[in-house]
Design a protein around this motif. Structure first.
Motif, PDB file in Angstrom:
ATOM      1  N   GLN A  27     -16.030 -13.525   5.957  1.00 58.62           N
ATOM      2  CA  GLN A  27     -16.592 -14.753   6.532  1.00 58.62           C
ATOM      3  C   GLN A  27     -17.826 -15.193   5.742  1.00 58.62           C
ATOM      4  N   ALA A  28     -18.663 -14.222   5.319  1.00 60.22           N
ATOM      5  CA  ALA A  28     -19.860 -14.550   4.535  1.00 60.22           C
ATOM      6  C   ALA A  28     -19.469 -15.145   3.186  1.00 60.22           C
ATOM      7  N   VAL A  29     -18.386 -14.649   2.583  1.00 54.13           N
ATOM      8  CA  VAL A  29     -17.912 -15.199   1.298  1.00 54.13           C
ATOM      9  C   VAL A  29     -17.447 -16.626   1.509  1.00 54.13           C
ATOM     10  N   GLU A  30     -16.724 -16.869   2.590  1.00 51.69           N
ATOM     11  CA  GLU A  30     -16.249 -18.220   2.884  1.00 51.69           C
ATOM     12  C   GLU A  30     -17.414 -19.172   3.137  1.00 51.69           C
ATOM     13  N   ASP A  31     -18.447 -18.626   3.793  1.00 52.81           N
ATOM     14  CA  ASP A  31     -19.612 -19.456   4.102  1.00 52.81           C
ATOM     15  C   ASP A  31     -20.574 -19.538   2.916  1.00 52.81           C
ATOM     16  N   ALA A  32     -20.314 -18.747   1.882  1.00 49.98           N
ATOM     17  CA  ALA A  32     -21.173 -18.697   0.691  1.00 49.98           C
ATOM     18  C   ALA A  32     -22.597 -18.306   1.071  1.00 49.98           C
ATOM     19  N   ASP A  33     -22.706 -17.359   1.977  1.00 48.22           N
ATOM     20  CA  ASP A  33     -24.005 -16.857   2.443  1.00 48.22           C
ATOM     21  C   ASP A  33     -24.299 -15.581   1.659  1.00 48.22           C
ATOM     22  N   ALA A  34     -25.125 -15.699   0.621  1.00 46.22           N
ATOM     23  CA  ALA A  34     -25.413 -14.583  -0.282  1.00 46.22           C
ATOM     24  C   ALA A  34     -26.119 -13.452   0.448  1.00 46.22           C
ATOM     25  N   ASP A  35     -27.094 -13.757   1.270  1.00 45.99           N
ATOM     26  CA  ASP A  35     -27.815 -12.701   1.998  1.00 45.99           C
ATOM     27  C   ASP A  35     -26.850 -11.916   2.896  1.00 45.99           C
ATOM     28  N   ALA A  36     -25.972 -12.624   3.594  1.00 44.62           N
ATOM     29  CA  ALA A  36     -25.003 -11.961   4.475  1.00 44.62           C
ATOM     30  C   ALA A  36     -24.028 -11.127   3.654  1.00 44.62           C
ATOM     31  N   MET A  37     -23.616 -11.674   2.465  1.00 49.31           N
ATOM     32  CA  MET A  37     -22.691 -10.922   1.604  1.00 49.31           C
ATOM     33  C   MET A  37     -23.347  -9.613   1.152  1.00 49.31           C
ATOM     34  N   ILE A  38     -24.636  -9.685   0.726  1.00 48.38           N
ATOM     35  CA  ILE A  38     -25.350  -8.490   0.264  1.00 48.38           C
ATOM     36  C   ILE A  38     -25.505  -7.499   1.428  1.00 48.38           C
ATOM     37  N   ARG A  39     -25.886  -8.005   2.576  1.00 48.00           N
ATOM     38  CA  ARG A  39     -26.082  -7.155   3.755  1.00 48.00           C
ATOM     39  C   ARG A  39     -24.761  -6.482   4.163  1.00 48.00           C
ATOM     40  N   HIS A  40     -23.671  -7.222   4.190  1.00 56.70           N
ATOM     41  CA  HIS A  40     -22.364  -6.667   4.579  1.00 56.70           C
ATOM     42  C   HIS A  40     -21.828  -5.703   3.507  1.00 56.70           C
ATOM     43  N   ARG A  41     -22.114  -6.042   2.237  1.00 54.96           N
ATOM     44  CA  ARG A  41     -21.677  -5.151   1.148  1.00 54.96           C
ATOM     45  C   ARG A  41     -22.408  -3.810   1.260  1.00 54.96           C
ATOM     46  N   ARG A  42     -23.708  -3.848   1.532  1.00 57.12           N
ATOM     47  CA  ARG A  42     -24.477  -2.611   1.726  1.00 57.12           C
ATOM     48  C   ARG A  42     -23.961  -1.855   2.962  1.00 57.12           C
ATOM     49  N   ALA A  43     -23.640  -2.599   4.023  1.00 57.24           N
ATOM     50  CA  ALA A  43     -23.107  -1.970   5.242  1.00 57.24           C
ATOM     51  C   ALA A  43     -21.764  -1.300   4.949  1.00 57.24           C
TER      52      ALA A  43
END
Length: 155
Positions: A27-43
């Motif tokens: 969903q973060a990739v679809e929304d292009a939300d870099a902070d969320a992508m980094i946070r979810h990738r770390r998670a």
């Protein structure tokens, strides 16, 4: 066992969390939300490490369980070997006693047979003696009657 069950449940929860984090990352990739992508990738990375640790813990707990079961089996085996040795000793003793009793029984039977033969031989001797005595008594009786009749004829 409870620890193993708990570790397996924790691994299942981590797998469920991974799916949730994966959906959130998509969903973060679809929304292009870099902070969320980094946070979810770390998670996701954190979840992968935790899953690895949970699997390692499960393997360690299973190994401990297997070692404990093996030790229990070895202890039971040792106890059974001791019981077998004792039962074997008791059996050997019983066989020895049975052999002694068999020898005693056979000795007594042989003595009884000998006594039966002795008794039968003496019974036959007594019967023969009695028959001979009867003949003598009968002859004496006959001789006494004959002598009495000879004396009476002379008178």
């Amino acid at each position: 066992m409870d620890s193993l069950t708990e570790a397996e449940r924790q691994l299942t929860n981590l797998a469920t969390d991974r799916e949730r984090i994966q959906r959130a990352l998509s969903q973060a990739v679809e929304d292009a939300d870099a902070d969320a992508m980094i946070r979810h990738r770390r998670a996701l990375d954190d979840n992968d490490v935790r899953q690895y640790a949970a699997r390692a813990r499960i393997m360690r707990l299973r190994k401990s369980e297997d070692e404990r079961a093996r030790q229990d089996a070895m202890a039971e085996r040792e106890a059974l070997e001791v019981a077998l040795a004792e039962a074997t000793r008791q059996y050997a003793d019983a066989v020895s006693v049975a052999d002694e009793r068999r020898v005693q029984m056979q000795t007594i039977q042989a003595r009884l047979f000998g006594l039966d033969s002795f008794i039968e031989t003496h019974r036959q001797s007594i019967n023969e003696g009695t028959a001979t005595l009867r003949q003598y008594v009968s002859r004496w009786h006959t001789d006494a009657i004959k002598a009495a009749s000879d004396d009476a004829a002379c008178i």
